[in-house]
Design an enzyme around this catalytic site. Structure first.
Site, PDB file in Angstrom:
ATOM      1  N   ARG A 258      -2.511   0.341  -6.452  1.00 27.86           N
ATOM      2  CA  ARG A 258      -2.977  -0.877  -6.990  1.00 27.86           C
ATOM      3  C   ARG A 258      -4.321  -1.181  -5.996  1.00 27.86           C
ATOM      4  O   ARG A 258      -4.248  -0.737  -4.910  1.00 27.86           O
ATOM      5  CB  ARG A 258      -1.707  -1.920  -6.772  1.00 27.86           C
ATOM      6  N   ARG A 273      -0.321  -4.517   2.498  1.00 30.42           N
ATOM      7  CA  ARG A 273      -0.913  -4.475   1.115  1.00 30.42           C
ATOM      8  C   ARG A 273      -1.918  -3.345   0.984  1.00 30.42           C
ATOM      9  O   ARG A 273      -2.907  -3.282   1.720  1.00 30.42           O
ATOM     10  CB  ARG A 273      -1.714  -5.906   0.807  1.00 30.42           C
ATOM     11  N   GLU A 345       6.928 -10.983   0.662  1.00 32.58           N
ATOM     12  CA  GLU A 345       7.718 -10.517  -0.381  1.00 32.58           C
ATOM     13  C   GLU A 345       8.077  -9.100  -0.235  1.00 32.58           C
ATOM     14  O   GLU A 345       7.192  -8.250  -0.122  1.00 32.58           O
ATOM     15  CB  GLU A 345       6.889 -10.531  -1.778  1.00 32.58           C
ATOM     16  N   SER A 348      10.999  -8.029  -6.082  1.00 33.48           N
ATOM     17  CA  SER A 348      10.786  -8.893  -7.156  1.00 33.48           C
ATOM     18  C   SER A 348      11.801  -8.208  -8.242  1.00 33.48           C
ATOM     19  O   SER A 348      11.835  -6.997  -8.411  1.00 33.48           O
ATOM     20  CB  SER A 348       9.315  -8.751  -7.881  1.00 33.48           C
ATOM     21  N   ARG A 385       6.808  -0.812   1.802  1.00 27.29           N
ATOM     22  CA  ARG A 385       6.660  -2.224   2.506  1.00 27.29           C
ATOM     23  C   ARG A 385       7.683  -2.665   3.600  1.00 27.29           C
ATOM     24  O   ARG A 385       7.552  -3.423   4.289  1.00 27.29           O
ATOM     25  CB  ARG A 385       6.128  -3.245   1.406  1.00 27.29           C
TER      26      ARG A 385
END
Length: 426
Positions: A258, A273, A345, A348, A385
């Protein structure tokens, strides 16, 4: 893509969904107009084609003297059919273009609003407390010889990293624990491609508002995936699958990429990130009537993982404006990160109803025996993460980190990660 039957039958419901997402509802009327034009063009094409078929019978039955004039007329009719076919295809493409702007219809009960309008459903576990000044995950990772950001940047640029030593082992342990749990719940493991065709990326909805986050190899016209959800959604594209025995569940292990172009501040420190990471993703094909119950099951399996790792977390119902185009509902699970004094987070899980399957032509046979779009759902079961929350939650005053019991067997029985000598980190 939105169900065109629903669009015609209840455009107000579609408009309500777009309003809740913060989108311009005018696109719904534009899609209705494009749908009417599409259907009209198709009707005209079918009328002319039927006329052509009947005329062909007349030509065959005509006398030798009458045939030349009828053949000339048939040629004119063939040209009209060809033009009508082109208009019908053009109208179909225009409808798909306009209707493709409409995001998935949200499930009843999804909070309206943007990122800050989520609803907290529950908080689980004890908030970690310390009788010393806690270190952040990067400082801990460097003490343990587990994370090397400096050499990651040297080799690949900012926000790349090396996991080394116990850091590499910790990630593999996390992923292996998640895989074992997925297998216990009936998931079929897949190691997925990380390069996919444009039609697969587009079909999952990742080339809309988030296109800037996606890496594109222009020479090959292939996209690097930011989640194995993309490849898993394409796995049964253009197929009729059998759901008689229940949902098809897959666990996709892949490296993910990403751009993370919009992140800044504390997000850019360490491995919170980054541009490349590993992830085990649950992906489910289900009968649409079972999708909401399956969504709850996915959340439950994610919570079991986080509880086994001793993390304090909350489950939130994400607001409509923060869902992304494909999700009809999304639950995020956010773990507490002590040095940030905030939830971040970790997972999800989304119910995409039939939005992706309509685009990718994945169907099953419903109770009537006719083919119908399936529901697709996805949810993270482990990713790089998670190391952030693990290190910070289980740290001790001397820089060592306790290993949750559930992970110990995957680390050769290690119960504590201990700082390494400077020479070992060099």
């Amino acid at each position: 893509m939105i169900d065109p039957v629903l669009l015609r039958a209840d455009p107000e419901a579609v408009k309500r969904s777009e309003r809740a997402r913060g989108n311009d509802e005018a696109v719904v009327d534009q899609a209705l107009s494009a749908d009417a034009a599409r259907r009209s063009a198709l009707t005209e094409f079918e009328r002319l084609r039927a006329e052509q078929n009947e005329f062909g019978k007349r030509v065959k039955a005509a006398s030798k003297d009458d045939k030349p004039a009828l053949i000339a007329e048939a040629q004119q009719l063939a040209a009209a059919v060809k033009a009508a076919d082109a208009r019908a295809k053009e109208a179909e493409a225009e409808f798909e273009r306009v209707a493709g702007k409409i995001q998935n219809l949200i499930v009843d009960g999804v909070p309206a609003g943007g990122e800050e309008n989520f609803v907290t459903l529950r908080e689980v576990g004890d908030l970690p407390t310390f009788d010393f000044e806690p270190r952040d995950h990067l400082e801990l990772g460097e003490l343990l010889g587990a994370i090397d950001m400096e050499r990651g940047a040297k080799v690949s640029g900012s926000r790349f990293y090396f996991l080394r030593g116990v850091g590499a082992r910790l990630e593999l342990a996390l992923m292996s624990l998640a895989l074992d749990r997925a297998l216990a719940h009936g998931f079929v493991p897949l190691i997925t491609p990380t390069l996919v065709k444009p039609e697969i990326m587009r079909g999952t909805g990742f080339l809309g508002e988030h296109a800037a986050e996606v890496y594109h190899l222009s020479e090959d016209d292939l996209f690097l995936t930011g989640t194995s959800e993309v490849a898993l959604a394409g796995y049964h594209s253009d197929e009729i699958i059998d759901l008689q025995a229940g949902p098809l569940r897959y666990a996709g292990w892949s490296t993910c990429y990403r751009r993370e172009a919009g992140s800044h501040g504390k997000d850019t420190r360490g491995i919170l990130r980054v541009h490349q990471f590993n992830k085990l993703e649950m992906f489910v094909y289900a009968d649409p009537k079972d999708a909401e119950a399956e969504h709850d099951r996915l959340v439950g399996w994610q919570e079991e993982m986080l509880q086994a790792l001793g993390l304090h977390y909350r489950v939130i119902d994400v607001a409509a404006g923060d869902l992304g185009s494909s999700a009809a509902r999304k639950f995020d699970i956010e773990a507490w990160v002590p040095t940030q004094d905030a939830y971040r987070e970790l997972t999800s899980t989304s119910n995409c109803t039939t939005y992706q399957s309509r685009r990718l032509a994945t169907r099953h046979r419903g109770e009537s025996g006719k083919t119908e779009p399936v529901a697709t759902l996805n949810g993270t079961l482990a990713t790089t993460r998670w190391i952030v929350a693990l290190l910070e939650t289980h740290q001790q005053a001397d820089g060592s980190v306790r290993v949750p019991e559930a992970l110990q067997a995957y680390l050769g029985g290690l119960s504590v990660l201990t700082p390494v000598a400077p020479a070992q980190k060099a």
